[in-house]
Design a protein around this motif. Structure first.
Motif, PDB file in Angstrom:
ATOM      1  N   ASP A 262       0.810  -1.214   0.000  1.00 15.86           N
ATOM      2  CA  ASP A 262       0.000   0.000   0.000  1.00 15.86           C
ATOM      3  C   ASP A 262       0.846   1.268   0.000  1.00 15.86           C
ATOM      4  N   ARG A 298     -13.654  -4.345  -7.641  1.00 13.21           N
ATOM      5  CA  ARG A 298     -13.892  -4.129  -6.210  1.00 13.21           C
ATOM      6  C   ARG A 298     -12.572  -3.944  -5.461  1.00 13.21           C
ATOM      7  N   ARG A 301     -11.192  -0.414  -5.843  1.00 12.24           N
ATOM      8  CA  ARG A 301     -11.878   0.534  -4.952  1.00 12.24           C
ATOM      9  C   ARG A 301     -11.381   0.374  -3.507  1.00 12.24           C
ATOM     10  N   SER A 302     -11.226  -0.865  -3.064  1.00 14.00           N
ATOM     11  CA  SER A 302     -10.754  -1.107  -1.696  1.00 14.00           C
ATOM     12  C   SER A 302      -9.370  -0.504  -1.483  1.00 14.00           C
ATOM     13  N   TRP A 304      -8.073   2.013  -3.039  1.00 15.22           N
ATOM     14  CA  TRP A 304      -8.207   3.477  -3.027  1.00 15.22           C
ATOM     15  C   TRP A 304      -8.664   3.965  -1.656  1.00 15.22           C
ATOM     16  N   ARG A 305      -9.615   3.242  -1.068  1.00 14.53           N
ATOM     17  CA  ARG A 305     -10.100   3.631   0.263  1.00 14.53           C
ATOM     18  C   ARG A 305      -8.991   3.478   1.302  1.00 14.53           C
ATOM     19  N   ARG A 306      -8.242   2.381   1.238  1.00 13.85           N
ATOM     20  CA  ARG A 306      -7.162   2.183   2.218  1.00 13.85           C
ATOM     21  C   ARG A 306      -6.112   3.288   2.111  1.00 13.85           C
ATOM     22  N   GLY A 308      -6.671   6.309   1.158  1.00  7.94           N
ATOM     23  CA  GLY A 308      -7.241   7.617   1.433  1.00  7.94           C
ATOM     24  C   GLY A 308      -7.171   8.568   0.256  1.00  7.94           C
ATOM     25  N   SER A 310      -8.508  10.408  -3.288  1.00 12.37           N
ATOM     26  CA  SER A 310      -9.778  10.973  -3.716  1.00 12.37           C
ATOM     27  C   SER A 310     -10.491  10.028  -4.673  1.00 12.37           C
ATOM     28  N   PRO A 311     -11.755   9.663  -4.384  1.00  8.82           N
ATOM     29  CA  PRO A 311     -12.498   8.804  -5.319  1.00  8.82           C
ATOM     30  C   PRO A 311     -12.630   9.424  -6.704  1.00  8.82           C
ATOM     31  N   LEU A 314     -10.035   8.281  -9.234  1.00 10.31           N
ATOM     32  CA  LEU A 314      -9.891   6.859  -9.506  1.00 10.31           C
ATOM     33  C   LEU A 314      -9.993   6.547 -10.999  1.00 10.31           C
ATOM     34  N   GLN A 353     -16.753   4.858  -5.141  1.00  8.87           N
ATOM     35  CA  GLN A 353     -16.702   4.673  -3.684  1.00  8.87           C
ATOM     36  C   GLN A 353     -16.501   3.209  -3.307  1.00  8.87           C
TER      37      GLN A 353
END
Length: 353
Positions: A262, A298, A301-302, A304-306, A308, A310-311, A314, A353
Motif C-alpha cells: 500500500d 472491487r 476501490r478497496s 483506493w479507500r485504504r 485515502g 480521492s475517489p 480513480l 466509492q
C-alpha cells in the motif's frame, strides 16, 4: 471532466477517464482478426487499443523473438536453448520482421480515420524491455547477456535505435494516432533480486544495482517523446523505480498486490503514476463466463479507500486491463475479456466509492 488526463509535466495522455485496454498478446494466428478484435473492443475514444502480438505463429512471433527482430545492427538466431546473438540476419530474424510487418499492415487497415476527433487517440505498441531481453537472450557462449555489462549496454543501444524506427513507422502508418510505448519487463524483479539463473542452472546472476537498472530504463523510455508504460505480470513490481525512470504508467497483475504494497502504491499514485490494473483473468476462469464488471474492480476501490485517495481521481488514474496477455485464451474468451474490461472501467467510473 476532461477527455484526457494529464501527466505530471502537464502534457495530455491519449486516453480518457473510464479507460480500458489490453496487454499485447492475442490467441490465434490471424493478424487481421486480432486487429479487428482489439480495435473493435476499444472503439470508444477514451480506450487504448494496441498492436496485437500472436505468439501461436511460432518462433519470431514470441515475445523475445518479436523484439529481437526490432534490434538495430544486432541479429539473433534460434538455438534449442533460446535466442542467441549471431553475426548476420538469418531466416529467424527475417521471419520475425515479416510477421511484425503483417501485424502492422492489419492494424493500419483497421485504424483508417483513427484520431480524427477533437481529442488525440492513443495506440499502444509494445516491446520487451532491456532487462528482460538481457535475461532472456544469449551471448555466443550460451550465457545470458545479463552476465556481461558491456553486452547489456550494446543491447540497450540497439533496442533504442530499433524502437525509434518502429515508432516512426507506426506514426507513418496511423497518422491520427498518438503512440504509447509499452516496455514488457516480466524479468525485472528477478534481475533486481539476483534470481536469474545461469545456463547451467546451478548458479544465479548477481543482482544488478538498482541505479544501473533505473538508468538503462530511463534511456530507453526517453527514446519516445510520448506516453510510456512498463508492464510486468510478475510479483514485486518496483513502482517507484519505474516512475523515477520516466514511466507515465505501470501495468501489473492487480491480484499480486498485497496490503504490504500500500505505501509503495500510494506514494507512486500521489506522485502522478497511472496504474494499468490487471483485474480481468487472462484465461477463462473456472466459474465460466465473466458476469460482474463491478466485482472485477472491487479490489481497486478497496485499495483506493485504504490509501485515502480521492475517489474522483480513480477513473482518471486507473486503466482496466486483463491480468496479462491473452495468448493462452480461446478467441471467444479473448473477445469477452476485452469487452469485460470496458464494462468494468465504466463501473469503476460510475461508482468509485
Amino acid at each position: 471532466m476532461s477527455e484526457n488526463t494529464q501527466t505530471g509535466g502537464g502534457s495530455a495522455l491519449p486516453w480518457g477517464p473510464a479507460a480500458a485496454g489490453g496487454i499485447g498478446s492475442m490467441p490465434g494466428t490471424d493478424a487481421r482478426e486480432a486487429a479487428r478484435t482489439v480495435t473493435g473492443a476499444f472503439e470508444a475514444p477514451q480506450h487504448l487499443p494496441h498492436l496485437p502480438e500472436l505468439p501461436a505463429r511460432g518462433p519470431g512471433a514470441d515475445m523475445l523473438g518479436r523484439t529481437a527482430g526490432l534490434l538495430a545492427e544486432m541479429y539473433l538466431h534460434l538455438e534449442p536453448s533460446g535466442w542467441r546473438i549471431g553475426d548476420r540476419p538469418g531466416r529467424d530474424t527475417r521471419r520475425a520482421r515479416a510477421w511484425l510487418g503483417e501485424d502492422l499492415d492489419a492494424l493500419e487497415e483497421f485504424t483508417q480515420g483513427y484520431g480524427e476527433g477533437e481529442a488525440p487517440r492513443g495506440l499502444k505498441v509494445s516491446a520487451v524491455g532491456p532487462w528482460t531481453l538481457a535475461a532472456g537472450l544469449e551471448r555466443r557462449n550460451g550465457e545470458a547477456m545479463l552476465g556481461d555489462s558491456g553486452a547489456v549496454r550494446d543491447l540497450a543501444a540497439s533496442l533504442a535505435e530499433g524502437l525509434a524506427a518502429h515508432l516512426a513507422d507506426v506514426r507513418r502508418r496511423v497518422p491520427g494516432a498518438v503512440p504509447v510505448l509499452q516496455l514488457d519487463e516480466p524479468s525485472l524483479t528477478a534481475v533486481l533480486r539476483g534470481s536469474v539463473r545461469t545456463a547451467s542452472g546451478y548458479r544465479t546472476h548477481p543482482a544488478v544495482d538498482r541505479a544501473v537498472v533505473e538508468g538503462v530504463l530511463r534511456e530507453l523510455l526517453a527514446v519516445h517523446d510520448g506516453p510510456t508504460v512498463v508492464h510486468s505480470c510478475a510479483p514485486g513490481v518496483p513502482l517507484g523505480l519505474l516512475h523515477r525512470a520516466g514511466a507515465d504508467a505501470v501495468s501489473l497483475d492487480f491480484s499480486l498486490l498485497t496490503e504490504r504494497d500500500d505505501e509503495m502504491v500510494g506514494a507512486a499514485v500521489e506522485g502522478g503514476l497511472r496504474l494499468f490494473a490487471g483485474v480481468v483473468p487472462s484465461t477463462e476462469p473456472d466459474g465460466g463466463a465473466l458476469s460482474d464488471p463491478a466485482g472485477s474492480v472491487r479490489g481497486v476501490r478497496s485499495l483506493w479507500r485504504r490509501l485515502g485517495l480521492s475517489p474522483g481521481l480513480l477513473a482518471e488514474s486507473v486503466v482496466v486491463t486483463p491480468t496479462c496477455g491473452l495468448a493462452g485464451a480461446s478467441p471467444a474468451y479473448a473477445r469477452q475479456a476485452l469487452a469485460h474490461c470496458v464494462r468494468a472501467a465504466r463501473a469503476l467510473a460510475d461508482n468509485p466509492q
